[in-house]
Design an enzyme around this catalytic site. Structure first.
Site, PDB file in Angstrom:
ATOM      1  NE  ARG A  12       4.215 -30.624  -4.505  1.00  0.00           N
ATOM      2  CZ  ARG A  12       2.920 -30.408  -4.295  1.00  0.00           C
ATOM      3  NH1 ARG A  12       2.425 -29.186  -4.226  1.00  0.00           N
ATOM      4  NH2 ARG A  12       2.094 -31.423  -4.155  1.00  0.00           N
ATOM      5  N   GLY A  13       2.850 -31.344  -8.080  1.00  0.00           N
ATOM      6  CA  GLY A  13       1.470 -31.813  -8.057  1.00  0.00           C
ATOM      7  C   GLY A  13       1.065 -32.132  -9.488  1.00  0.00           C
ATOM      8  CB  ALA A  14      -0.377 -35.195 -10.958  1.00  0.00           C
ATOM      9  NE  ARG A  30       8.615 -34.626 -10.020  1.00  0.00           N
ATOM     10  CZ  ARG A  30       7.922 -34.460  -8.894  1.00  0.00           C
ATOM     11  NH1 ARG A  30       7.172 -33.385  -8.721  1.00  0.00           N
ATOM     12  NH2 ARG A  30       7.981 -35.358  -7.941  1.00  0.00           N
ATOM     13  CD  GLN A  87       6.018 -33.128  -1.212  1.00  0.00           C
ATOM     14  OE1 GLN A  87       6.452 -33.575  -0.151  1.00  0.00           O
ATOM     15  NE2 GLN A  87       6.448 -33.546  -2.377  1.00  0.00           N
ATOM     16  CG  ASP A  97       1.718 -38.019  -8.359  1.00  0.00           C
ATOM     17  OD1 ASP A  97       1.419 -38.222  -7.157  1.00  0.00           O
ATOM     18  OD2 ASP A  97       2.151 -36.939  -8.779  1.00  0.00           O
ATOM     19  CG  ASN A 130      -0.764 -39.585  -3.839  1.00  0.00           C
ATOM     20  OD1 ASN A 130      -0.702 -38.649  -4.645  1.00  0.00           O
ATOM     21  ND2 ASN A 130      -1.012 -39.379  -2.562  1.00  0.00           N
ATOM     22  CE  LYS A 131       5.427 -36.790  -3.041  1.00  0.00           C
ATOM     23  NZ  LYS A 131       6.578 -36.878  -3.960  1.00  0.00           N
TER      24      LYS A 131
HETATM   25  O1  MRU Z   1       6.273 -34.872  -5.782  1.00  0.00           O
HETATM   26  P1  MRU Z   1       5.028 -34.058  -5.823  1.00  0.00           P
HETATM   27  O2  MRU Z   1       4.964 -33.016  -4.743  1.00  0.00           O
HETATM   28  O3  MRU Z   1       4.749 -33.475  -7.185  1.00  0.00           O
HETATM   29  O4  MRU Z   1       3.884 -35.118  -5.510  1.00  0.00           O
HETATM   30  C1  MRU Z   1       2.571 -34.684  -5.375  1.00  0.00           C
HETATM   31  C2  MRU Z   1       1.636 -35.766  -5.024  1.00  0.00           C
HETATM   32  O5  MRU Z   1       1.987 -36.896  -4.807  1.00  0.00           O
HETATM   33  C3  MRU Z   1       0.188 -35.382  -5.024  1.00  0.00           C
HETATM   34  O6  MRU Z   1      -0.515 -36.097  -4.050  1.00  0.00           O
HETATM   35  C4  MRU Z   1      -0.392 -35.733  -6.406  1.00  0.00           C
HETATM   36  O7  MRU Z   1       0.366 -35.128  -7.415  1.00  0.00           O
HETATM   37  C5  MRU Z   1      -1.787 -35.306  -6.533  1.00  0.00           C
HETATM   38  S1  MRU Z   1      -1.886 -33.573  -6.830  1.00  0.00           S
HETATM   39  C6  MRU Z   1      -3.475 -33.053  -6.894  1.00  0.00           C
END
Ligand code: MRU
Length: 331
Positions: A48-50, A85, A195, A235, A245-246
């Site tokens: 996970r994470g962009a 996603r 997270q 993201d 973002n989250k």
């Molecule tokens: O749903 P996730 O855990 O993939 O979401 C992650 C985030 O929102 C992060 O802040 C974002 O991807 C930046 S990662 C460097």
């Protein structure tokens, strides 16, 4: 010697990923061997994470071309991964790049070419995030008051676990720690997927002082003057600087603005979607109701929110720091 868990590493004709659904209870690598393995890993948030989603998808294309690699199979592989996603644009950026490169290759050469391009995407991600760390470091230094640690707040996990290496929002923190600057991180938890625990895990692994807080404690800490700056990841950043973002990020930006605390976004250029004019056009992922553990209660579970550019003090990328409303210079 300190050894750290890689987020993703090649393993012959497969890919080993650090299974993030098992952290922080246990660190274990999981082998992905097929397109379906890669698509599942992204969908189920084993990765996970962009930026890490983007790199994994690129390797997923290579896995998917192990047998047939004709145009129809390439279409199928790209479509399967693209459906995993919706919000993290790095996924769609990486797939578009893979497709562009692979269309030009003869089918017989596609599999090798796909591995090569995925490797390049992964290497570029590491380099971009390292540069983000260097560009963000002066922003931390500027907030230092006397000898006290610089108090940074972050949300979710935009650290190295969300990337191939270094992280985005956490990269300047790692750079400060490496430079010997005292820094303490307020790690905001993120309902419902926790997270923040991942951020706490990796900061502990790196020896960076930190404190975990519930998302909703952030406003109080900002009000009490306990935070010098906020840095989050992204993201998808629209052309006008609005940033997805989250979920919960927007509320932090509002509270930071109310209390005069600068709020920064750190992301590689692969997170900027110049085809998306404003935050209103960013697709927001709606995840399963079960994630809230609420039984049969009606549930809405948007995984991201959008912070307007006007609340962002600057965007840190591998190219430097820019005002959120002047990203055109990086086009
Ligand atoms: O749903 P996730 O855990 O993939 O979401 C992650 C985030 O929102 C992060 O802040 C974002 O991807 C930046 S990662 C460097």
């Amino acid at each position: 010697m300190v050894t750290r868990w890689p987020t993703l590493i090649e393993d012959g004709d497969g890919l080993l990923i650090l299974d993030q659904t098992r952290l922080p209870r246990e660190a274990a690598m999981l082998r992905l061997a097929t397109l379906e393995d890669a698509a599942h890993a992204i969908r189920a948030m084993q990765v996970r994470g962009a930026p890490l989603i983007g790199a994994t998808a690129a390797y997923g294309v290579a896995l998917g071309l192990a047998g047939d690699a004709d145009d129809a199979r390439l279409d199928e592989v790209i479509a399967t991964l693209a459906a995993t996603r919706p919000t993290a644009v790095n996924l769609h950026w990486a797939l578009a790049r893979m497709e562009r490169v692979l269309r030009k290759s003869a089918p017989a050469a596609r599999r090798d070419r796909a591995w090569q391009e995925a490797r390049t995407i992964a290497a570029e991600d590491m380099a971009a995030n390292s540069a983000i760390g260097n560009h963000g470091l002066p922003l931390l230094q500027a907030r230092r008051k006397g000898k006290d640690p610089i108090q940074v707040m972050t949300h979710c996990n935009a650290g190295r676990l969300a990337t191939v290496e270094h992280g985005t929002a956490i990269a300047p923190i790692y750079a400060a720690h490496a430079a010997g600057l005292p820094v303490h991180v307020w790690v905001s938890e993120t309902r419902p997927r926790n997270q923040g625990l991942l951020t706490a895990w990796e900061l502990a692994e790196a020896g960076v002082p930190h404190t975990l807080i519930a998302d909703n404690a952030a406003g109080l800490l900002l009000m009490q003057g306990k935070v010098d700056l906020v840095i989050v990841g992204a993201d998808r950043i629209a052309a006008n600087g609005d940033t997805a973002n989250k979920v919960g990020t927007y509320l932090k930006a509002l509270a930071a603005r109310a209390h005069g605390v600068p709020f920064y976004v750190a992301a590689p250029l692969s997170t900027i979607d110049f085809a998306c004019p404003t935050g209103r056009e960013i697709p927001i992922e709606e995840r399963a109701a079960e994630e809230l553990g609420a039984g049969s209660v009606p549930v809405a579970n948007p995984a991201f929110d959008v912070t307007p550019a006007a609340l962002i003090a600057g965007i840190i990328s591998e190219r430097g720091v820019a005002a959120a409303d002047s990203l055109g210079q990086w086009r």
